[in-house]
Design an enzyme around this catalytic site. Sequence first.
Site, mmCIF file in Angstrom:
data_model
loop_
_atom_site.group_PDB
_atom_site.id
_atom_site.type_symbol
_atom_site.label_atom_id
_atom_site.label_comp_id
_atom_site.label_asym_id
_atom_site.label_seq_id
_atom_site.Cartn_x
_atom_site.Cartn_y
_atom_site.Cartn_z
ATOM 1 N N SER A 77 0.813 -1.216 0.000
ATOM 2 C CA SER A 77 0.000 0.000 0.000
ATOM 3 C C SER A 77 0.848 1.267 0.000
ATOM 4 C CB SER A 77 -0.940 0.011 1.216
ATOM 5 O OG SER A 77 -1.880 -1.028 1.135
ATOM 6 N N GLY A 91 -4.360 -2.146 -0.792
ATOM 7 C CA GLY A 91 -3.509 -1.813 -1.921
ATOM 8 C C GLY A 91 -3.281 -0.317 -1.999
ATOM 9 N N GLY A 148 -2.753 3.628 -3.889
ATOM 10 C CA GLY A 148 -3.224 4.502 -4.949
ATOM 11 C C GLY A 148 -4.667 4.955 -4.861
ATOM 12 N N CYS A 198 -9.368 -1.854 3.443
ATOM 13 C CA CYS A 198 -8.665 -0.673 2.949
ATOM 14 C C CYS A 198 -8.998 -0.392 1.479
ATOM 15 C CB CYS A 198 -7.169 -0.810 3.192
ATOM 16 S SG CYS A 198 -6.289 0.771 3.207
ATOM 17 N N PHE A 199 -8.074 -0.635 0.544
ATOM 18 C CA PHE A 199 -8.379 -0.445 -0.869
ATOM 19 C C PHE A 199 -9.555 -1.335 -1.273
ATOM 20 C CE2 PHE A 199 -7.771 -1.026 -5.450
ATOM 21 C CZ PHE A 199 -7.499 0.265 -5.880
ATOM 22 N N GLN A 247 -12.658 0.393 -0.398
ATOM 23 C CA GLN A 247 -12.963 1.440 -1.369
ATOM 24 C C GLN A 247 -13.526 0.846 -2.654
ATOM 25 O OE1 GLN A 247 -9.104 3.207 -1.598
ATOM 26 N NE2 GLN A 247 -9.218 4.067 0.464
ATOM 27 N N ASN A 266 -3.499 2.784 6.973
ATOM 28 C CA ASN A 266 -2.598 3.239 5.925
ATOM 29 C C ASN A 266 -3.411 3.526 4.676
ATOM 30 O OD1 ASN A 266 -0.620 3.756 4.044
ATOM 31 N ND2 ASN A 266 -0.077 1.608 3.769
ATOM 32 N N GLY A 276 -4.767 7.028 1.929
ATOM 33 C CA GLY A 276 -4.817 8.451 1.611
ATOM 34 C C GLY A 276 -6.104 8.848 0.928
ATOM 35 N N PHE A 277 -7.001 7.861 0.694
ATOM 36 C CA PHE A 277 -8.289 8.126 0.057
ATOM 37 C C PHE A 277 -9.397 7.556 0.938
ATOM 38 C CE2 PHE A 277 -5.137 8.256 -3.221
ATOM 39 C CZ PHE A 277 -5.559 9.248 -4.099
ATOM 40 N N HIS A 332 -6.948 -1.648 9.057
ATOM 41 C CA HIS A 332 -6.257 -2.932 8.916
ATOM 42 C C HIS A 332 -6.436 -3.815 10.154
ATOM 43 C CE1 HIS A 332 -3.891 -2.331 5.171
ATOM 44 N NE2 HIS A 332 -4.186 -1.080 5.437
ATOM 45 N N GLU A 359 -5.701 -6.821 10.425
ATOM 46 C CA GLU A 359 -4.608 -7.796 10.549
ATOM 47 C C GLU A 359 -3.420 -7.221 11.302
ATOM 48 O OE1 GLU A 359 -3.160 -5.283 7.263
ATOM 49 O OE2 GLU A 359 -5.120 -6.074 7.830
#
Length: 366
Positions: A46, A227, A229, A255-256, A259, A297, A299-300, A340, A342
């Site tokens: 990530s 992940g 981006g 996380c990703f 999203q 972790n 940023g979006f 997260h 985990e």
Amino acid sequence: MKKAIIALEDGTCFEGHAFAGAGEFYGELVFNTSMTGYQEILTDPSYHGQIVTMTYPLIGNYGINDEDVESRGIFAQGLVVSECSRIYSNWRATKSLAEYLEENGKIGIDDVDTRAITLHIRDKGAMKCVISTEDLDKASLVEKAKASEGLVGRDLATEVTIDEKYVWPEGGKADASYRAAVIDCGIKLNQLRIFDDLGCECTVYPNTTDAAEILASSPDGIFVSNGPGDPAGAPQVTELVSKLIESKIPMFGICFGHQMLGRALGATTFKLKFGHRGGNQPIQDLRTTKVEIASHNHGFCIDADSVNSDIAEITHINLNDNTVAGLKHKHQPLFCVQYHPEAAPGPHDPFYLFEEFIDLMKADKK
């Protein structure tokens, strides 16, 4: 040690010295508030496309070991610390942080005012930067930072995904109670370790895999990993997730992955000013009002106003800024969280989420 310049796209520059690596390295400069776990942070996919500043002043004192890696290598573009310990001591350590960065062709900078960097990012936002030990002309470096590729609109998750599918644990799990299909957008290994501990065999697929191939394996559940981006920069992954949702197989995203599931359900995402990165973020479960401390972790974030309340409900929020931290489908066995569970590094408060996913698969098999 070579002198190094950190130049930001807004014209701000910081000076330090390279304790590992040399050359020029580009990425979005971010900060992480964890006191430990630098090895897990560096190997978290990530962080692809990012240069990480650790806010804790002394980093590297327990070295590097062979067990705590979270992926196949270092994905962070570089590491910025106030002071890198020249001496490491831990019964599992096999090498120093400097040696590890050197082996992986990454740069490490210390003798930097990381408090000033953190305050600047907090006030102005995460931004593009370049670290150089070669070009020490600040004006030149600022122009390079401005011209560099940022994170917005980039499909970094597909850059870090695997090339071929594989089974975890290696060789399969003959006594597995459940078999899950895992969509790799930059997965951390501890997620797979936990699924193994909970009796689940995982087949990990590249995020470019066709939905029909995944569904043909008749998985008991589908997991979408973390992940890097901009989630809006990966429309083909959103499309894949949308097709998988149609199967009504139990799904879980982190996380990703959260999203991606949110966008597949019609929500939109936006870039946070400086993101959430650390091991001490307070999360409230709105279903129970219980507060847990979690590792973050990202940023979006999912835009709360864009969540279709006829389809999904917001189950968790980040108490620091009230952003969306969890979603649950109202009519299907599907849920996801922005943080997260985990850990690695971080607290274990949210471990129950893996058990909830197991329970969904168990109920679906009845």
